[in-house]
Design an enzyme around this catalytic site. Sequence first.
Site, PDB file in Angstrom:
ATOM      1  N   SER A 141       0.800  -1.228   0.000  1.00 54.04           N
ATOM      2  CA  SER A 141       0.000   0.000   0.000  1.00 54.04           C
ATOM      3  C   SER A 141       0.831   1.276   0.000  1.00 54.04           C
ATOM      4  CB  SER A 141      -0.940   0.004   1.203  1.00 54.04           C
ATOM      5  OG  SER A 141      -1.782  -1.127   1.125  1.00 54.04           O
TER       6      SER A 141
ATOM      7  N   HIS B 255     -15.349  -0.203   3.354  1.00 59.12           N
ATOM      8  CA  HIS B 255     -15.184   1.150   3.869  1.00 59.12           C
ATOM      9  C   HIS B 255     -16.379   2.037   3.564  1.00 59.12           C
ATOM     10  CE1 HIS B 255     -10.887  -0.121   3.835  1.00 59.12           C
ATOM     11  NE2 HIS B 255     -10.917   0.523   4.982  1.00 59.12           N
TER      12      HIS B 255
ATOM     13  N   CYS C 154      -7.928   2.115   1.727  1.00 59.58           N
ATOM     14  CA  CYS C 154      -8.976   1.319   1.094  1.00 59.58           C
ATOM     15  C   CYS C 154      -8.493   0.742  -0.233  1.00 59.58           C
ATOM     16  CB  CYS C 154     -10.224   2.182   0.862  1.00 59.58           C
ATOM     17  SG  CYS C 154     -11.498   1.295  -0.061  1.00 59.58           S
TER      18      CYS C 154
END
Lengths: 659, 369
Positions: free
Chosen positions: A324, A367, A380
Amino acid sequence: MSENHNRLSRYDSSRFRKKFSILLWLISVSLSVLMVRMWYLQIIKGEELRQRSENNRIRIHEIKPLRGALIDSNGVFLAGNQPCFDVTIIPGSNRDIKAVLRTMEGFYREQGLDFYRTEAAEKARSFISVKVAKNISRQELAIVESHSVELPGVAVEVVPVRRYILGEMTAHVLGYVSEISPEELKTDESRTYKQGDRIGKFGIERFLDKYLKGVSGGEHVEVNVSGRRVRVLGKVDPVSGHNAILTLDADLQRVAWEAMEGRAGSAVALDPRDGSVLMMVSKPAFDPNLFNQGIPSSEWERLSKDPGRPLENKAIAGQYPPGSTYKMIVAVAGLEEGVITPDTAFTCSGSLPFGNRVYRCWQKKGHGRVSLHRAVVQSCDVYFYNVARLLGPDTLAKYARKFGLGEPTGIDLLGEKGGLVPTKDWKLRRFKEPWQAGETLSLGIGQGFNLLTPIQLASAYAALGNGGIIYRPKLVKRIETLDRQILKEYEPQIKAKADISDETRELVRSALWGVCNEGGGTGGALRRKEADVAGKTGTAQVVTMKEREQSVAHQFRDHALFVAFAPWDKPEIAIAVVVEHGGHGGSTAGPVARKVIDEYFRKKAAAAAQAKAAQAKAAQAKAKAAEVKTAEAKPDEAPGKPQPEAQSGRTEEDEEESE
Amino acid sequence: MKFDRRLLLNFDWILLMIVVAICGIGILNIYSAGISLTAAKAEPIYVKQFIWFLVGLAFMLVSFGIDYRLINQYSYPIYIFSIALLVVLFLFGEITRGTQRWFVIAGFSFQPSELVKLTLILALSKYFCVQEIEGDYNLRRLWLPAVMVVFPFLLIMKQPDLGTAMVLIITFVSMVLFVGIRLRSLITVVTSGLLLAPVCWMFLKDYQKERIMTFLDPEMDPLGSGYHIIQSIIAVGSGGFLGKGFLKGTQSQLRFLPEHQTDFIFSVFAEEWGFIGGSLLLILFLALILWGLRIAQHSRDLLGTLIAFGITMLLFWEVLINIGMVLGIVPVVGIPLPFLSYGGSSLVVLMTAVGLLMNISVRRYMLQR
């Protein structure tokens, strides 16, 4: 031929007659001079010189120079020299080396010690000094010195040995020195080296070798029958190597090392203002002090076969999927390309069906509807699947490249890897297969073919923080001579500029700030009371290419990543941490980054306080001086105030003294 | 080429005998010098030297057989070829032991700078024959020969091989003085040289300055040339009148003397064979040089005189400088001792040169028709 015959007919060598007779004399006289000199040496001085040849024990003894020290940015020594004792033996014509060594072994036994002789000791030949034992202890030294009479030809030599104060903590970045190998001797760069010389083999020791090594000196000595020196006939002092002031900070190095106790991976911190490397740690490591005297081959074998790869500097050579942490790039690309605005929102229900597969978000329950800021803060996955899909792999690659990803940063260390930023073309070339749309989705969350090194990540985040400048990371501030003259200064080098709009930068930067400082952010570990850190967590899946194509489900044994910079609006430190098999980025890599950042600001505050105290002290001293002065000048007047204009000048001096 | 009976009839046997005697001493001496050097498996260096000697004999035969006036027609191409070798070496040569002097072919190394010594003499001789004038040369006629020597000089300096470079210059100067240079030109050259020297000095790098300073004053480098000198003097002196005997020279056998098989070979000889042996060798060299001068003087054409003179001077200077250095009266500079120092290039080139001397010697009778 006819021309020659013509010449011949009028050639008259008599024109050279005078020159020939002069030459005849010249030659005879000069060769006679040689003969006379020989007579003088062999007949007149013959007996004397014969005596000298029989007692000839004149030899050359090399004096190795001291290697320059490696010093951290605050003046703390990271590598220096320490004396160590070697035993040498000079075999004589009528001396049995084996017997001498046996005697020596006997003395060792008496003290309950084992005698380790070098391989060279077995092959000792006449009149050439050989090392029979290296790096002996004080006790062993006492044995050899006290039995010197029984050990003819044996001598103790003091040699400087490289000592790395932080040991394993700086093993990879500083590197180590050891004896030059025959292969290295053959190369062009090593023309000034000779057999037996030590050379930096790795890390900064290698990069700066020419400054650190110094120049050997030597002595022309006469020794007595037992090989002990009688007098020195000539001497050339060695020239010590220069000292290198590095950009590293010993405290940050230690803090990072300790924070990663029991873990494998690496951490690297840069100064976004000039690309200085403040800290670089790689685990597991090796003890560089072991290499000084020649590492035993068994130990080398063990290190090179260790699956944890202790000989590799993972900060520059470890290639990991960024996970991420890559979302920073995706976000920048999305905004710059206009495929999203800050308000564009996607709904995350915990997964995204695409093609015949389902791409999951790490948050199973989803989310909900998120726009850019929240998507970054909560990391997310579904949001970024969508953005990546809109961008495509080649556009993503373009932005990754802008931030210097997928290519070596150009740091002056050997073995840096470039990583990999995949494109459609690359896949076709590499696998002879077309790009699959699903792979684009994986890229959106930093999975797939992406491979980056920790230093690339740190450098990319530093660039986001500092307004887009990508520096070539620098490790060395300057080279100083022993008397502290500056020999060479290393200026910051701008490698590239990531030209993105200020608006985009601000949006992404504030989202990264949110990661650490807002509720629900994945980087809660970095929430300092100053709320000054911006960063991103990452979890990189450790699965094979093939498995990765089949599923993006989170696996066990993931690598934990954390990349951050602080202060978020004017960064002074950017850090990337990778903990191999550490699970989630926020919980294992985050605390490492946190400790390093805390230490950085603690030191900064301490330095500021110290400077303030010094200033205050200087002011006080000034006041006192002024008091005395005024008292002297006008004894009847009351003690005066300190003179403010004189203060600043004094303060600087005091600060220097306190360092 | 048809064999001419007169080649055999007027053959210069004396020259051959002197050279073979010196070479014989040389190989015997290399045998002694090499004992402490040779590793168990490797071929002893005297065997290599003997092979080079045989190769040298073959080259000698060739350079003797072909009329030197015919060779002269190819002097410039030969010269250019040898310079080309130097250039190739400069560009692509492998650096061994910090210098770039050798080509290595099938285990044997070849040193082009040795070849240049001879080809330069040939080229200069040709030039002075073609440009033959009455009286002395002025600078306008000397710039081309100067270029001929300066170009290889610079390449060899760059290797770096100060000794060989110096020998080239000295041989050139000897030949120019021999053919005659105008007094005014000589004065111009010498004064401008003296004026330019400080300027050149400024452009030299520190290590180059250092090298020149140590050359002038070996005491500055007690670990390098200073050590050599002391050990060499002890070796020679300890030989005494009769010498220590074959294979019994402690100085060289015990390896006190570095490089003793090459530049310091004479000290090995003088140590083992004493004043008697040393004098004999010096007398042989003297005989060779004087015989070379005789050949130069009695040549029937200018070309023969110049070639023979050049070769003789080359031999003379190398012997004088090398032995002078070994005896400690000339600064240490790397120049091999003709026919004695270990090394094939020097030996083969010098034997080829001797072949040319024989060539000139024998053809003076054949030109008497």
